[in-house]
Design an enzyme around this catalytic site. Sequence first.
Site, PDB file in Angstrom:
ATOM      1  N   CYS A 105       1.518  -5.715   5.836  1.00 31.53           N
ATOM      2  CA  CYS A 105       0.827  -4.959   4.793  1.00 31.53           C
ATOM      3  C   CYS A 105       1.816  -3.968   4.190  1.00 31.53           C
ATOM      4  CB  CYS A 105      -0.400  -4.229   5.351  1.00 31.53           C
ATOM      5  SG  CYS A 105      -1.103  -3.083   4.150  1.00 31.53           S
ATOM      6  N   CYS A 111       0.768  -0.305   4.441  1.00 36.84           N
ATOM      7  CA  CYS A 111       0.936   0.215   5.809  1.00 36.84           C
ATOM      8  C   CYS A 111       2.400   0.586   6.040  1.00 36.84           C
ATOM      9  CB  CYS A 111       0.505  -0.828   6.841  1.00 36.84           C
ATOM     10  SG  CYS A 111      -1.274  -0.953   7.096  1.00 36.84           S
ATOM     11  N   ASP A 121       3.160   4.671  -8.455  1.00 35.98           N
ATOM     12  CA  ASP A 121       2.967   3.231  -8.620  1.00 35.98           C
ATOM     13  C   ASP A 121       4.258   2.606  -9.164  1.00 35.98           C
ATOM     14  OD1 ASP A 121       0.182   1.322  -9.006  1.00 35.98           O
ATOM     15  OD2 ASP A 121       2.047   0.617  -9.919  1.00 35.98           O
ATOM     16  N   HIS A 124      -5.440   1.285   8.057  1.00 32.56           N
ATOM     17  CA  HIS A 124      -5.606   0.073   7.256  1.00 32.56           C
ATOM     18  C   HIS A 124      -7.066  -0.359   7.180  1.00 32.56           C
ATOM     19  CE1 HIS A 124      -4.402  -3.755   5.426  1.00 32.56           C
ATOM     20  NE2 HIS A 124      -5.446  -4.237   6.098  1.00 32.56           N
ATOM     21  N   ASN A 153     -10.007  -0.212  -6.935  1.00 35.67           N
ATOM     22  CA  ASN A 153     -10.411  -1.594  -7.162  1.00 35.67           C
ATOM     23  C   ASN A 153     -10.760  -2.230  -5.825  1.00 35.67           C
ATOM     24  OD1 ASN A 153      -9.964  -1.558  -9.995  1.00 35.67           O
ATOM     25  ND2 ASN A 153      -7.767  -1.750  -9.622  1.00 35.67           N
ATOM     26  N   GLY A 171     -10.060  -6.925  -9.713  1.00 38.12           N
ATOM     27  CA  GLY A 171      -8.624  -7.178  -9.846  1.00 38.12           C
ATOM     28  C   GLY A 171      -7.781  -6.562  -8.746  1.00 38.12           C
ATOM     29  N   HIS A 176      -6.676   1.709  -1.761  1.00 40.57           N
ATOM     30  CA  HIS A 176      -5.866   2.676  -2.505  1.00 40.57           C
ATOM     31  C   HIS A 176      -6.652   3.153  -3.705  1.00 40.57           C
ATOM     32  CE1 HIS A 176      -4.975  -1.402  -3.904  1.00 40.57           C
ATOM     33  NE2 HIS A 176      -4.854  -0.862  -5.123  1.00 40.57           N
ATOM     34  N   HIS A 203      -6.179   4.860  -7.493  1.00 38.09           N
ATOM     35  CA  HIS A 203      -5.231   5.145  -8.564  1.00 38.09           C
ATOM     36  C   HIS A 203      -5.573   6.509  -9.161  1.00 38.09           C
ATOM     37  CE1 HIS A 203      -3.921   0.797  -9.063  1.00 38.09           C
ATOM     38  NE2 HIS A 203      -5.090   0.632  -8.472  1.00 38.09           N
TER      39      HIS A 203
HETATM   40  P1  AMP Z   1      -4.703  -2.931  -7.460  1.00 38.04           P
HETATM   41  O1  AMP Z   1      -4.571  -3.918  -8.577  1.00 38.04           O
HETATM   42  O2  AMP Z   1      -5.811  -1.956  -7.644  1.00 38.04           O
HETATM   43  O3  AMP Z   1      -4.719  -3.601  -6.101  1.00 38.04           O
HETATM   44  O4  AMP Z   1      -3.402  -2.039  -7.522  1.00 38.04           O
HETATM   45  C1  AMP Z   1      -2.252  -2.279  -6.790  1.00 38.04           C
HETATM   46  C2  AMP Z   1      -1.179  -1.399  -7.374  1.00 38.04           C
HETATM   47  O5  AMP Z   1      -0.132  -1.301  -6.431  1.00 38.04           O
HETATM   48  C3  AMP Z   1      -0.581  -1.912  -8.678  1.00 38.04           C
HETATM   49  O6  AMP Z   1      -0.746  -0.918  -9.687  1.00 38.04           O
HETATM   50  C4  AMP Z   1       0.896  -2.149  -8.320  1.00 38.04           C
HETATM   51  O7  AMP Z   1       1.748  -1.822  -9.382  1.00 38.04           O
HETATM   52  C5  AMP Z   1       1.073  -1.222  -7.137  1.00 38.04           C
HETATM   53  N1  AMP Z   1       2.115  -1.578  -6.188  1.00 38.04           N
HETATM   54  C6  AMP Z   1       2.305  -2.777  -5.581  1.00 38.04           C
HETATM   55  N2  AMP Z   1       3.329  -2.703  -4.711  1.00 38.04           N
HETATM   56  C7  AMP Z   1       3.801  -1.433  -4.767  1.00 38.04           C
HETATM   57  C8  AMP Z   1       4.858  -0.743  -4.120  1.00 38.04           C
HETATM   58  N3  AMP Z   1       5.641  -1.331  -3.228  1.00 38.04           N
HETATM   59  N4  AMP Z   1       5.049   0.565  -4.429  1.00 38.04           N
HETATM   60  C9  AMP Z   1       4.270   1.177  -5.339  1.00 38.04           C
HETATM   61  N5  AMP Z   1       3.256   0.574  -5.981  1.00 38.04           N
HETATM   62  C10 AMP Z   1       3.030  -0.716  -5.719  1.00 38.04           C
END
Ligand code: AMP
Length: 115
Positions: free
Chosen positions: A5, A8, A31, A47, A88, A94, A101, A103
């Site tokens: 993960c 994680c 992000d 987690h 989300n 999506g 998490h 945003h």
């Molecule tokens: P979601 O679509 O709500 O699952 O959002 C996942 C978010 O995680 C997206 O905005 C990605 O750009 C972001 N993301 C994915 N991997 C990483 C990472 N290693 N570091 C920072 N952000 C990430």
Amino acid sequence: MAEDCIFCKIANHEIPSNFVYEDDQVVAFKDLNPVAPVHVLIVPKDHKLNLSQYSQEDEQLLGHILYAAAHIARELGLEENGYRVVTNAGPDAGQSVMHTHFHLLGGRKLSFDKQ
Ligand code: AMP
């Protein structure tokens, strides 16, 4: 901690990230693909897949996440113009990273598709 993960691993400092906040329950980092001038992810250290896996026992943590979001928004100077906090949960929303998490978005006018 769940194996393989990415969030994680970030929360555990096994993968470097651009951290903006950390306490005993959550981390917050920028992000990788920001959709707003400020785009921070607030991630509980424990987690869980998404909001649907929390129970009444998690009320304190869920409240704490929103408290952390408001704190970070204040620290990043978003209070005056405003900001959005969104999570989300599942495919229709999506969700792409399978670790809860939230945003935190700000720094521009945000549209909102309610359909
Ligand atoms: P979601 O679509 O709500 O699952 O959002 C996942 C978010 O995680 C997206 O905005 C990605 O750009 C972001 N993301 C994915 N991997 C990483 C990472 N290693 N570091 C920072 N952000 C990430």
